[in-house]
Design a protein around this motif. Structure first.
Motif, PDB file in Angstrom:
ATOM      1  N   THR A   1       0.829  -1.206   0.000  1.00 48.78           N
ATOM      2  CA  THR A   1       0.000   0.000   0.000  1.00 48.78           C
ATOM      3  C   THR A   1       0.863   1.255   0.000  1.00 48.78           C
ATOM      4  OG1 THR A   1      -1.772  -1.148   1.186  1.00 48.78           O
ATOM      5  CG2 THR A   1      -1.805   1.264   1.242  1.00 48.78           C
ATOM      6  N   ALA A   2       1.870   1.281   0.854  1.00 40.09           N
ATOM      7  CA  ALA A   2       2.749   2.451   0.943  1.00 40.09           C
ATOM      8  C   ALA A   2       3.497   2.684  -0.358  1.00 40.09           C
ATOM      9  CB  ALA A   2       3.736   2.272   2.094  1.00 40.09           C
ATOM     10  N   ALA A   3       4.065   1.629  -0.919  1.00 42.41           N
ATOM     11  CA  ALA A   3       4.839   1.767  -2.155  1.00 42.41           C
ATOM     12  C   ALA A   3       3.959   2.194  -3.320  1.00 42.41           C
ATOM     13  CB  ALA A   3       5.542   0.453  -2.470  1.00 42.41           C
ATOM     14  N   SER A   4       2.761   1.625  -3.399  1.00 45.98           N
ATOM     15  CA  SER A   4       1.847   1.963  -4.501  1.00 45.98           C
ATOM     16  C   SER A   4       1.402   3.414  -4.422  1.00 45.98           C
ATOM     17  CB  SER A   4       0.631   1.036  -4.479  1.00 45.98           C
ATOM     18  OG  SER A   4       1.019  -0.307  -4.633  1.00 45.98           O
ATOM     19  N   MET A   5       1.016   3.862  -3.224  1.00 45.09           N
ATOM     20  CA  MET A   5       0.575   5.245  -3.068  1.00 45.09           C
ATOM     21  C   MET A   5       1.704   6.227  -3.359  1.00 45.09           C
ATOM     22  SD  MET A   5      -2.013   5.340   0.203  1.00 45.09           S
ATOM     23  CE  MET A   5      -2.334   7.092  -0.142  1.00 45.09           C
ATOM     24  N   ALA A   6       2.894   5.901  -2.885  1.00 48.87           N
ATOM     25  CA  ALA A   6       4.032   6.793  -3.128  1.00 48.87           C
ATOM     26  C   ALA A   6       4.318   6.927  -4.614  1.00 48.87           C
ATOM     27  CB  ALA A   6       5.271   6.262  -2.393  1.00 48.87           C
ATOM     28  N   GLN A   7       4.217   5.825  -5.327  1.00 43.64           N
ATOM     29  CA  GLN A   7       4.476   5.863  -6.770  1.00 43.64           C
ATOM     30  C   GLN A   7       3.408   6.677  -7.498  1.00 43.64           C
ATOM     31  OE1 GLN A   7       4.557   2.028  -8.686  1.00 43.64           O
ATOM     32  NE2 GLN A   7       5.777   2.800 -10.398  1.00 43.64           N
ATOM     33  N   VAL A   8       2.159   6.462  -7.128  1.00 47.39           N
ATOM     34  CA  VAL A   8       1.066   7.184  -7.790  1.00 47.39           C
ATOM     35  C   VAL A   8       1.140   8.678  -7.496  1.00 47.39           C
ATOM     36  CG1 VAL A   8      -1.427   7.513  -7.787  1.00 47.39           C
ATOM     37  CG2 VAL A   8      -0.478   5.203  -7.871  1.00 47.39           C
ATOM     38  N   LEU A   9       1.460   9.030  -6.245  1.00 51.05           N
ATOM     39  CA  LEU A   9       1.479  10.437  -5.842  1.00 51.05           C
ATOM     40  C   LEU A   9       2.792  11.129  -6.178  1.00 51.05           C
ATOM     41  CD1 LEU A   9      -0.199  10.076  -2.317  1.00 51.05           C
ATOM     42  CD2 LEU A   9      -1.264  10.910  -4.432  1.00 51.05           C
ATOM     43  N   GLY A  10       3.815  10.349  -6.506  1.00 46.96           N
ATOM     44  CA  GLY A  10       5.108  10.942  -6.813  1.00 46.96           C
ATOM     45  C   GLY A  10       5.800  11.530  -5.609  1.00 46.96           C
ATOM     46  N   VAL A  11       5.641  10.871  -4.447  1.00 44.37           N
ATOM     47  CA  VAL A  11       6.273  11.337  -3.218  1.00 44.37           C
ATOM     48  C   VAL A  11       7.204  10.239  -2.696  1.00 44.37           C
ATOM     49  CG1 VAL A  11       4.338  12.831  -2.625  1.00 44.37           C
ATOM     50  CG2 VAL A  11       4.410  10.485  -1.728  1.00 44.37           C
ATOM     51  N   PRO A  12       8.189  10.600  -1.898  1.00 46.60           N
ATOM     52  CA  PRO A  12       9.090   9.581  -1.355  1.00 46.60           C
ATOM     53  C   PRO A  12       8.426   8.741  -0.272  1.00 46.60           C
ATOM     54  CG  PRO A  12       9.653  11.732  -0.466  1.00 46.60           C
ATOM     55  CD  PRO A  12       8.610  11.967  -1.521  1.00 46.60           C
ATOM     56  N   VAL A  13       8.927   7.536  -0.102  1.00 44.33           N
ATOM     57  CA  VAL A  13       8.453   6.654   0.964  1.00 44.33           C
ATOM     58  C   VAL A  13       9.662   6.243   1.786  1.00 44.33           C
ATOM     59  CG1 VAL A  13       8.597   4.599  -0.530  1.00 44.33           C
ATOM     60  CG2 VAL A  13       7.136   4.569   1.501  1.00 44.33           C
ATOM     61  N   TYR A  14       9.486   6.212   3.107  1.00 39.73           N
ATOM     62  CA  TYR A  14      10.567   5.888   4.029  1.00 39.73           C
ATOM     63  C   TYR A  14      10.148   4.747   4.940  1.00 39.73           C
ATOM     64  CZ  TYR A  14      11.756  10.657   2.596  1.00 39.73           C
ATOM     65  OH  TYR A  14      12.020  11.794   1.863  1.00 39.73           O
ATOM     66  N   GLY A  15      11.045   3.811   5.153  1.00 39.41           N
ATOM     67  CA  GLY A  15      10.765   2.684   6.010  1.00 39.41           C
ATOM     68  C   GLY A  15      11.369   2.847   7.392  1.00 39.41           C
ATOM     69  N   VAL A  16      10.675   2.303   8.393  1.00 37.36           N
ATOM     70  CA  VAL A  16      11.120   2.354   9.780  1.00 37.36           C
ATOM     71  C   VAL A  16      10.904   0.982  10.400  1.00 37.36           C
ATOM     72  CG1 VAL A  16      10.689   3.345  12.055  1.00 37.36           C
ATOM     73  CG2 VAL A  16      10.563   4.808  10.033  1.00 37.36           C
ATOM     74  N   CYS A  17      11.872   0.476  11.126  1.00 41.68           N
ATOM     75  CA  CYS A  17      11.690  -0.767  11.880  1.00 41.68           C
ATOM     76  C   CYS A  17      10.569  -0.550  12.895  1.00 41.68           C
ATOM     77  CB  CYS A  17      12.989  -1.156  12.571  1.00 41.68           C
ATOM     78  SG  CYS A  17      12.825  -2.570  13.689  1.00 41.68           S
ATOM     79  N   SER A  18       9.548  -1.380  12.830  1.00 44.38           N
ATOM     80  CA  SER A  18       8.389  -1.189  13.699  1.00 44.38           C
ATOM     81  C   SER A  18       8.739  -1.345  15.174  1.00 44.38           C
ATOM     82  CB  SER A  18       7.287  -2.175  13.312  1.00 44.38           C
ATOM     83  OG  SER A  18       6.935  -2.027  11.943  1.00 44.38           O
ATOM     84  N   LEU A  19       9.662  -2.253  15.488  1.00 44.89           N
ATOM     85  CA  LEU A  19      10.088  -2.406  16.874  1.00 44.89           C
ATOM     86  C   LEU A  19      10.756  -1.137  17.392  1.00 44.89           C
ATOM     87  CD1 LEU A  19      11.550  -6.038  16.932  1.00 44.89           C
ATOM     88  CD2 LEU A  19       9.447  -5.247  18.037  1.00 44.89           C
ATOM     89  N   ASP A  20      11.428  -0.403  16.498  1.00 46.77           N
ATOM     90  CA  ASP A  20      12.088   0.837  16.918  1.00 46.77           C
ATOM     91  C   ASP A  20      11.084   1.858  17.434  1.00 46.77           C
ATOM     92  OD1 ASP A  20      14.459  -0.312  16.173  1.00 46.77           O
ATOM     93  OD2 ASP A  20      14.834   1.009  14.468  1.00 46.77           O
ATOM     94  N   ALA A  21       9.880   1.843  16.859  1.00 48.17           N
ATOM     95  CA  ALA A  21       8.848   2.772  17.330  1.00 48.17           C
ATOM     96  C   ALA A  21       8.422   2.413  18.755  1.00 48.17           C
ATOM     97  CB  ALA A  21       7.642   2.752  16.394  1.00 48.17           C
ATOM     98  N   LEU A  22       8.330   1.123  19.045  1.00 43.80           N
ATOM     99  CA  LEU A  22       8.014   0.701  20.410  1.00 43.80           C
ATOM    100  C   LEU A  22       9.137   1.069  21.369  1.00 43.80           C
ATOM    101  CD1 LEU A  22       6.458  -2.821  19.762  1.00 43.80           C
ATOM    102  CD2 LEU A  22       5.346  -0.971  21.018  1.00 43.80           C
ATOM    103  N   GLY A  23      10.373   0.823  20.947  1.00 42.68           N
ATOM    104  CA  GLY A  23      11.514   1.147  21.794  1.00 42.68           C
ATOM    105  C   GLY A  23      11.631   2.627  22.070  1.00 42.68           C
ATOM    106  N   ARG A  24      11.363   3.440  21.050  1.00 38.41           N
ATOM    107  CA  ARG A  24      11.423   4.892  21.225  1.00 38.41           C
ATOM    108  C   ARG A  24      10.308   5.365  22.158  1.00 38.41           C
ATOM    109  NH1 ARG A  24      13.622   9.203  18.160  1.00 38.41           N
ATOM    110  NH2 ARG A  24      12.478  11.176  18.411  1.00 38.41           N
ATOM    111  N   ALA A  25       9.131   4.795  21.977  1.00 39.02           N
ATOM    112  CA  ALA A  25       7.995   5.191  22.813  1.00 39.02           C
ATOM    113  C   ALA A  25       8.213   4.812  24.276  1.00 39.02           C
ATOM    114  CB  ALA A  25       6.719   4.533  22.294  1.00 39.02           C
TER     115      ALA A  25
END
Length: 218
Positions: A82-106
């Motif tokens: 979903t993220a890759a498809s939307m980014a391609q259609v909209l012509g915007v960059p997409v960035y990935g983040v390790c999901s566990l990192d969000a838990l660790g940061r929180a």
């Protein structure tokens, strides 16, 4: 700068619109539904709902941020496609983040174990010191994790709390959209080039291609 945040690495189907400024990151609208069997059915409606609630047209988005997992093959793929498809259609960059990192940061200060449910009686896990990853991500049986931490976060940690032997923050079970956005905020501000979304599966999917037929015995 307005950013769409997606995560499908856990049973929580998450979509949010975040505003990234020089002063920080704020969530404008978000949806989360915990349903391990409905990622494909829920993610697109959640995206439409958060955009409508935020009063944002897709063309106004600056970037898309996606949780890379680790997570089960099928659910994780829903969010990344979903993220890759939307980014391609909209012509915007997409960035990935390790999901566990969000838990660790929180989780904030201290030594923390972040663990999500990997099924097969295993967990995906990583350890953090003051929100910064020290080890992982890895996949293992809870009894084999064997790390030193003050507490644990994530639904995997809650499910196997008796085995891990750590106090669990029951309010922090799934990767928060805010912290996913914060981890990508520097790239958003810098207008960094789009990135390939490489999923953190950590193991092969259950479904495999059949092997070649063995020759019949004569």
């Amino acid at each position: 700068m307005l950013v769409l945040v997606l995560d499908s690495s856990t049973p929580a189907v998450t979509a949010a619109v975040a505003e990234v400024t020089d002063g920080g990151v704020a969530i404008v609208a978000q949806r989360r539904t915990v349903d391990a069997r409905a990622h494909g059915e829920l993610l697109a409606p959640h995206v439409a709902e958060v955009l409508a609630e935020a009063g944002v047209r897709p063309g106004e988005l600056t970037a898309i941020v996606a949780g890379l997992g680790p997570g089960p093959f099928t659910s994780l793929r829903v969010g990344l496609v979903t993220a890759a498809s939307m980014a391609q259609v909209l012509g915007v960059p997409v960035y990935g983040v390790c999901s566990l990192d969000a838990l660790g940061r929180a989780a904030g200060a201290g030594r923390v174990l972040a663990a999500t449910d990997a099924r097969r009686k295993e967990v995906y896990w990583a350890t953090y010191a003051d929100g910064v990853r020290e080890r992982g991500p890895e996949v293992a049986r809870p009894a084999d994790v064997g790390v030193t931490a003050e507490r644990a976060v994530g639904e995997g940690a809650q499910k196997y709390a008796d085995v891990l032997g750590l106090p669990v923050d029951g309010e922090l079970l799934y990767p928060p959209a805010l912290h996913l956005a914060e981890l990508a905020a520097g790239r958003v501000r810098d207008k960094a080039p789009t990135e390939p979304l490489t999923p953190l599966y950590l193991r092969r999917p259950d479904a495999v291609e059949p092997g070649a037929r063995k020759p019949a015995l004569r």
